[in-house]
Motif scaffolding. Structure first.
Motif, PDB file in Angstrom:
ATOM      1  N   UNK A 278       0.864  -1.188   0.000  1.00 24.74           N
ATOM      2  CA  UNK A 278       0.000   0.000   0.000  1.00 24.74           C
ATOM      3  C   UNK A 278       0.893   1.228   0.000  1.00 24.74           C
ATOM      4  N   UNK A 279       0.405   2.290  -0.642  1.00 31.25           N
ATOM      5  CA  UNK A 279       1.177   3.524  -0.768  1.00 31.25           C
ATOM      6  C   UNK A 279       0.257   4.709  -0.499  1.00 31.25           C
ATOM      7  N   UNK A 280       0.657   5.574   0.433  1.00 31.52           N
ATOM      8  CA  UNK A 280      -0.060   6.825   0.699  1.00 31.52           C
ATOM      9  C   UNK A 280       0.545   7.902  -0.192  1.00 31.52           C
ATOM     10  N   UNK A 281      -0.263   8.489  -1.070  1.00 33.46           N
ATOM     11  CA  UNK A 281       0.234   9.468  -2.036  1.00 33.46           C
ATOM     12  C   UNK A 281      -0.614  10.740  -1.930  1.00 33.46           C
TER      13      UNK A 281
ATOM     14  N   UNK B 221      -3.788  12.169   0.902  1.00 29.63           N
ATOM     15  CA  UNK B 221      -5.196  12.272   0.532  1.00 29.63           C
ATOM     16  C   UNK B 221      -5.658  11.109  -0.337  1.00 29.63           C
ATOM     17  N   UNK B 222      -4.754  10.166  -0.635  1.00 27.26           N
ATOM     18  CA  UNK B 222      -5.135   8.965  -1.390  1.00 27.26           C
ATOM     19  C   UNK B 222      -4.241   7.813  -0.956  1.00 27.26           C
ATOM     20  N   UNK B 223      -4.843   6.624  -0.881  1.00 34.71           N
ATOM     21  CA  UNK B 223      -4.114   5.399  -0.567  1.00 34.71           C
ATOM     22  C   UNK B 223      -4.353   4.420  -1.704  1.00 34.71           C
ATOM     23  N   UNK B 224      -3.271   3.945  -2.310  1.00 34.92           N
ATOM     24  CA  UNK B 224      -3.377   2.941  -3.375  1.00 34.92           C
ATOM     25  C   UNK B 224      -2.931   1.602  -2.827  1.00 34.92           C
ATOM     26  N   UNK B 225      -3.781   0.595  -3.032  1.00 37.57           N
ATOM     27  CA  UNK B 225      -3.580  -0.721  -2.432  1.00 37.57           C
ATOM     28  C   UNK B 225      -3.434  -1.740  -3.554  1.00 37.57           C
ATOM     29  N   UNK B 226      -2.336  -2.490  -3.534  1.00 39.57           N
ATOM     30  CA  UNK B 226      -2.099  -3.567  -4.499  1.00 39.57           C
ATOM     31  C   UNK B 226      -2.456  -4.886  -3.835  1.00 39.57           C
ATOM     32  N   UNK B 227      -3.329  -5.697  -4.487  1.00 39.07           N
ATOM     33  CA  UNK B 227      -3.810  -6.944  -3.892  1.00 39.07           C
ATOM     34  C   UNK B 227      -3.344  -8.129  -4.715  1.00 39.07           C
ATOM     35  N   UNK B 228      -3.400  -9.316  -4.108  1.00 35.40           N
ATOM     36  CA  UNK B 228      -3.055 -10.563  -4.776  1.00 35.40           C
ATOM     37  C   UNK B 228      -4.244 -10.998  -5.633  1.00 35.40           C
ATOM     38  N   UNK B 229      -4.124 -11.054  -6.959  1.00 33.35           N
ATOM     39  CA  UNK B 229      -5.283 -11.379  -7.814  1.00 33.35           C
ATOM     40  C   UNK B 229      -5.781 -12.804  -7.614  1.00 33.35           C
ATOM     41  N   UNK B 230      -4.923 -13.707  -7.123  1.00 32.99           N
ATOM     42  CA  UNK B 230      -5.369 -15.081  -6.898  1.00 32.99           C
ATOM     43  C   UNK B 230      -6.248 -15.213  -5.653  1.00 32.99           C
ATOM     44  N   UNK B 231      -6.128 -14.257  -4.740  1.00 30.15           N
ATOM     45  CA  UNK B 231      -6.912 -14.322  -3.491  1.00 30.15           C
ATOM     46  C   UNK B 231      -8.060 -13.319  -3.449  1.00 30.15           C
TER      47      UNK B 231
END
Length: 507
Positions: free
Chosen positions: A448-451, A455-465
């Motif tokens: 996850x990255x606060x940018x 004022x925004x949080x971008x979250x990268x998830x595991x596509x298999x889960x």
């Protein structure tokens, strides 16, 4: 006559015997008359008694005849009732017989149905065995496979529908909200905050520090006692710092100390005089500031005592933003948005103007400033809708009107616009770290990255889960966790990114 003459000749007196006889005769005559009259009366009474007896007898005979007639009618009614009961019993006997015959027919029909059911189940079992032999799958395996296909198809359809609905709603709501907010913010156009929350009094030289302290510290003790502030004298050149939880007391101390330094005469009596004079001046400033703010926000008719409390926000800041100016700005925004949305603009302005009034006394009264402000509004007999706007702008109670929603939104706009507030670098870094920790605490999140300054949080998830539907749920869950666990100005966008890569090698 002769007797009388003889009596006269003998001596002239009355004969006693004759008188007795006459008296007896008179008594006898009266007795006979009394007897006759009594006999007549007795005969009359006997006759009257006879007539009364005959009348009673005739009445008794009439009653007897009526009773006999009632008895005959009762017997007739009983006879008719018995006839009806007999007819009803006969009808029930007929119906009972018919029910018995129907029950017999139903039992026969049930037996036939049971036989047919057994035959159908036998045929179904034979067909199932034949299908299992052809498909090489048991019924449980076939059911599980079919349910999996149906579930996957339904999930894909739900995902498509949800994404389409969310996209449509977001586009419409975003365009309209952007128009409303942009118009309101452009019309207000408040300045960027530059005010500091530290009260520092400049002094001409360090020699003045000794005079402020006084002999054996009596001057500084008198100043602290009169103002309720802590006077901090350290190595900072040409400056004395005042510290107090109450911003009004801190301002009184600042004004009084500045005048003492300018005058040069510093002793306990002079300190008390200057503090008292500064107190009157600050109270006057507070009253004028409250009345001026109410007039500027177009909220006439506010209680004077309430405005005296509200004016204390002139010396209260939050993240460097002056709370009185913030309240006026929020009132302007709320009035504009309420007019755009056909809501009650007057209630919106008043609720927005007073939404932070609890901060004026939160160091004196226990509780959050929103709840304190709502109680104050009710104590000054303001509209219940206005009180709800005040106490609900931080979601501590449920909102009961659209004006309360407008006040909350305008509070966030005023506090979250660029340049409205500022915070220290340590607090800024701490908030970014907290945002990333909240996002990565969920299962299936890789990074996850606060940018954009938090004022925004971008979250990268595991596509298999995490699939597409779970991605939307995850974004809502992270947003809810941020709202519950962090305090921040404005709003924070949460974006969940799910990437699926398919790779093949051509040989």
């Amino acid at each position: 006559m002769l007797g009388a003459i003889r009596r006269l000749l003998r001596g002239g007196g009355p004969d006693p015997r004759e008188e007795a006889r006459l008296e007896a005769q008179r008594i006898t005559e009266r007795a006979e008359q009394d007897a006759k009259s009594r006999l007549i009366e007795a005969q009359e009474e006997a006759l009257a008694a006879r007539h009364a007896s005959e009348a009673d007898l005739r009445a008794s005979e009439a009653d007897l005849r009526e009773a006999e007639a009632d008895l005959r009618r009762a017997r007739q009614d009983q006879q008719r009732h018995e006839e009806r009961l007999g007819a009803r019993e006969a009808s029930l006997d007929r119906k009972s017989g018919e029910l018995d015959r129907q029950d017999q027919r139903l039992r026969t029909r049930q037996q036939e149905l049971d036989t047919r059911q057994e035959e159908i189940e036998h045929l179904v079992a034979q067909e199932r065995e034949r299908l299992e032999a052809v498909a090489q799958l048991t019924s449980a395996e076939a059911r599980e496979k079919l349910m999996g296909l149906i579930e996957e198809e339904i999930r894909d359809d739900v995902n498509r529908r949800v994404r389409a609905a969310e996209a449509t709603i977001k586009d419409q709501a975003t365009d309209q909200a952007r128009s409303f907010v942009a118009t309101a913010v452009q019309r207000v156009a408040s300045e960027v905050t530059t005010e500091s929350t530290v009260s520092v009094v400049p002094i001409p030289s360090d020699e003045m520090k000794g005079r402020i302290i006084g002999r054996e510290g009596r001057n500084i003790r008198a100043l602290e006692l009169a103002t309720g502030c802590d006077v901090i004298i350290d190595d900072t050149p040409d400056a004395v710092t005042l510290s107090a939880f109450d911003p009004v007391r801190r301002q009184i101390g600042k004004v009084a100390l500045a005048r003492l330094v300018s005058d040069g005469r510093i002793h306990p009596t002079r300190i008390e005089e200057q503090v008292e004079k500064a107190t009157r001046e600050i109270e006057q400033n507070i009253r004028e500031a409250g009345e001026q703010a109410a007039g500027e926000a177009r909220c006439p008719g506010m209680p004077r005592d309430l405005l005296n409390v509200f004016g204390r926000l002139l010396y209260r800041t939050s993240y460097g933003q002056n709370q009185l100016r913030h309240a006026v700005e929020t009132a302007h925004l709320a009035g504009m948005l309420a007019e755009e949305m056909d809501a009650d603009a007057d209630i919106a302005r008043r609720g927005a103007l007073l939404h932070d009034i609890g901060k004026a006394v939160d160091h004196e009264v226990e509780g959050t400033h929103a709840l304190i402000g709502g109680d104050m509004a009710r104590r000054f007999k303001l509209n219940d809708t206005i009180a709800n706007c005040i106490e609900a702008h931080h979601d501590e109670v449920e909102m009961t009107s659209v004006e309360a929603v407008i006040v909350q939104v305008c509070d966030a706009i005023s506090g979250g616009r660029p340049g409205a507030r500022r915070e220290s670098a340590d607090r800024y870094i701490e908030r970014l770290r907290a945002l990333e920790e909240i996002a990565t605490s969920f299962d299936g999140v890789r990074q996850s990255f606060a940018i954009q300054a938090g004022r925004e949080v971008r979250v990268l998830v595991d596509p298999d889960r995490i699939d597409d539907l779970e991605s939307m749920r995850l974004a809502r869950d992270i947003t809810r966790r941020i709202e519950e666990g962090l305090t921040y100005p404005g709003q924070i966008r949460v974006t969940v990114l799910r990437e699926t890569r398919a790779t093949e090698v051509a040989r």
